[in-house]
Structures are given as C-alpha cells and as structure tokens.
Design a protein around this motif. Structure first.
Motif, short mmCIF file in Angstrom:
data_model
loop_
_atom_site.label_atom_id
_atom_site.label_comp_id
_atom_site.label_asym_id
_atom_site.label_seq_id
_atom_site.Cartn_x
_atom_site.Cartn_y
_atom_site.Cartn_z
N ILE A 106 5.71 6.08 0.30
CA ILE A 106 6.40 4.86 0.75
C ILE A 106 5.50 3.64 0.53
O ILE A 106 4.31 3.67 0.86
N LYS A 107 6.11 2.59 -0.02
CA LYS A 107 5.42 1.29 -0.13
C LYS A 107 6.34 0.23 0.46
O LYS A 107 7.50 0.11 0.06
N LYS A 108 5.80 -0.54 1.40
CA LYS A 108 6.57 -1.63 2.01
C LYS A 108 6.25 -2.93 1.27
O LYS A 108 5.10 -3.36 1.24
N PHE A 110 11.68 -1.61 0.90
CA PHE A 110 10.76 -0.50 0.73
C PHE A 110 11.02 0.20 -0.60
O PHE A 110 12.17 0.33 -1.04
N VAL A 111 9.94 0.65 -1.23
CA VAL A 111 10.04 1.52 -2.41
C VAL A 111 9.63 2.92 -1.95
O VAL A 111 8.59 3.10 -1.32
N ILE A 112 10.47 3.90 -2.26
CA ILE A 112 10.25 5.28 -1.82
C ILE A 112 10.32 6.19 -3.03
O ILE A 112 11.25 6.11 -3.83
N VAL A 113 9.32 7.06 -3.17
CA VAL A 113 9.28 8.01 -4.30
C VAL A 113 9.33 9.44 -3.74
O VAL A 113 8.63 9.76 -2.78
N THR A 114 10.17 10.27 -4.36
CA THR A 114 10.22 11.70 -4.04
C THR A 114 9.99 12.49 -5.33
O THR A 114 10.08 11.93 -6.43
N THR A 115 9.70 13.79 -5.18
CA THR A 115 9.76 14.63 -6.38
C THR A 115 11.22 14.64 -6.83
O THR A 115 12.14 14.56 -6.02
N GLU A 116 11.41 14.75 -8.15
CA GLU A 116 12.77 14.67 -8.70
C GLU A 116 13.68 15.76 -8.13
O GLU A 116 14.87 15.55 -7.92
N ASP A 117 13.10 16.93 -7.84
CA ASP A 117 13.94 18.03 -7.35
C ASP A 117 14.36 17.85 -5.89
O ASP A 117 15.17 18.62 -5.37
N ILE A 171 0.87 -1.19 0.00
CA ILE A 171 0.00 0.00 0.00
C ILE A 171 0.91 1.23 0.00
O ILE A 171 1.82 1.32 0.83
N THR A 172 0.68 2.17 -0.90
CA THR A 172 1.48 3.39 -0.93
C THR A 172 0.86 4.43 -0.01
O THR A 172 -0.34 4.71 -0.11
N ARG A 173 1.67 4.97 0.89
CA ARG A 173 1.22 6.04 1.78
C ARG A 173 2.15 7.24 1.62
O ARG A 173 3.36 7.08 1.46
N TYR A 174 1.57 8.44 1.72
CA TYR A 174 2.38 9.64 1.69
C TYR A 174 2.76 10.02 3.10
O TYR A 174 1.91 10.05 4.00
N THR A 175 4.05 10.29 3.31
CA THR A 175 4.54 10.60 4.64
C THR A 175 5.66 11.62 4.52
O THR A 175 5.88 12.20 3.46
#
Length: 240
Positions: A54-56, A62-69, A35-39
C-alpha cells in the motif's frame, strides 16, 4: 521466466482512508505519504487472506498492489465490504517490483521478477499469493517488524485474534530464511509438521526459502538457517 506477476489498483474517494483503516492490519491514518508498506487483510480467524503493498498519495488516494493471482478476489472483497463507502476501486496496469531498502516499490517499467524474488527472500520480505492465503498469521511472518501491523489502531477484520496473540501469548512458529538442497519446494508445502514454506526460489542445485517454523523443528531437517536482516532478527513476541 518467473510465473509471479503483480496487479496495481487505485482506491480513490473521501472514504478511502477510513475504509482501509477497518480492513488492513497497519494504521492507514498514520501511514506516511509516498512510502510503500506491505500489509494484510485478514480472515475472521486472524490469518492473512490478502497480502498488499500500500502507498498513500493522500488520504483520498491509495495505490494498492497484489499478486496477480489474488487480484480478482481482492477486487471482489473491496467491492463487497466497500459497497456503501464513498470511493472507487480501479484496476490499473501490470506493475513490476524493485527492492528499495526494507520495502518494495512498483512501476510499469519491466524489471526482472525472478531477481526480485531472490532479493525479497534474502531480505525477509515474505509475500502472500493465492496458494498461501489464509495459512499464516501476520506475527508469524514478522509483519509487525516491517511496520505492516499496528496493534493499537482499533478494529479491523480478525483484529481480536491477532491482538490476543500479541498481548496474551506468543506464536509457536515464525519466519526463518533457509538454504536447502534438491528440488525447490512450492509455497504452502509442509517440510514437516512444524515447517511450512511461504516463498521459495531455486538456485542451481540448491534453493532458498522463507519458512514459518518452530525453531526446534528446523533442526530435524537438513537445512541451513541463514540470518535475516537485523531488523527482522529479534524475538517476534511482544517485549514485556
């Protein structure tokens, strides 16, 4: 074409979950898998330094996504604080967002990022990028109403200030969805002393924006306040 882009990372190792538990505002141990949650990772002053999806996959992956900047600074932060943890952070390919109910999912297949921005703003899914880093407290963005903050999980960076605001006080300003006329104001713009833009998007001769505002201050501006989704419409303060 939207200038907004996203970078994906993997954090893998036996200490991955324990490390994140001491960094992010949500409870990494209790996070359901897939489940992807924003934190957020906050500063010592309790303001959001990095916004993260974040997705566990499991406690060691864990898979973690940020804005590219924010990607480069995020990687530096993890390597600095995680230097003695048994785990490895690796940057993956650029990813693209899709709204999925009350969250956002990411994949390598290209999607229309501008369309996502409008959907996310309508859904109250505020996000942090480099220009808005360290401006907002998690509660002001209603992050606890998105399961992005847990107030009983123990220590993490900025936790003392964030917990004090929750248990002993109430934020003076919080997230609202507004419709305005004229040029679209950039994120971080102060519309007046008590209204600041988090995210915004242009629509023909109007714009939509998520702003952190004192309710009374919104009345001073020629903006239409729109309803957020029901789960974000409640009082941001702790219910006594």
């Amino acid at each position: 074409m939207s200038g907004l882009a996203f970078s994906s990372f993997t954090l893998i190792g036996v200490d991955a979950q324990k490390f994140l538990q001491g960094q992010v505002t949500l409870n990494a141990e209790a996070l359901p898998e897939n489940i992807t949650r924003y934190t957020a990772i906050c500063s010592l002053k309790g303001r959001i330094q990095f916004g993260l999806w974040i997705k566990k996959l499991n406690p060691e992956h864990f898979v973690i996504v940020t804005t590219e900047d924010q990607a480069e600074e995020f990687a530096k932060h993890i390597k600095k604080f995680g230097a003695f943890s048994k785990m490895k952070l690796e940057q993956d390919a650029q990813v693209f967002p899709t709204i999925n109910g009350d969250t956002t999912d990411f994949a390598t297949a290209e999607t229309d990022v501008t369309a996502w921005q409008l959907q996310a703003i309508d859904a109250g899914q505020a996000w942090i990028s480099a220009s808005t880093a360290e401006l907002f407290q998690p509660q002001e963005l209603r992050l606890h109403q998105r399961e992005g903050v847990h107030y009983d999980k123990g220590c993490y960076i900025g936790q003392e200030i964030i917990a004090r605001l929750w248990f002993k006080a109430k934020p003076k300003a919080w997230l609202h969805l507004v419709l305005g006329g004229g040029d679209v104001p950039a994120p971080a713009t102060q519309l007046n002393n008590s209204v600041q833009v988090v995210n915004s998007i242009t629509l023909d001769d109007t714009y939509k924006a998520l702003v952190v505002a004192k309710p009374a201050a919104l009345e001073e501006l020629s903006l239409t306040v729109l309803d957020l989704p029901e789960y974000l419409n409640g009082d941001v303060a702790r219910q006594q």
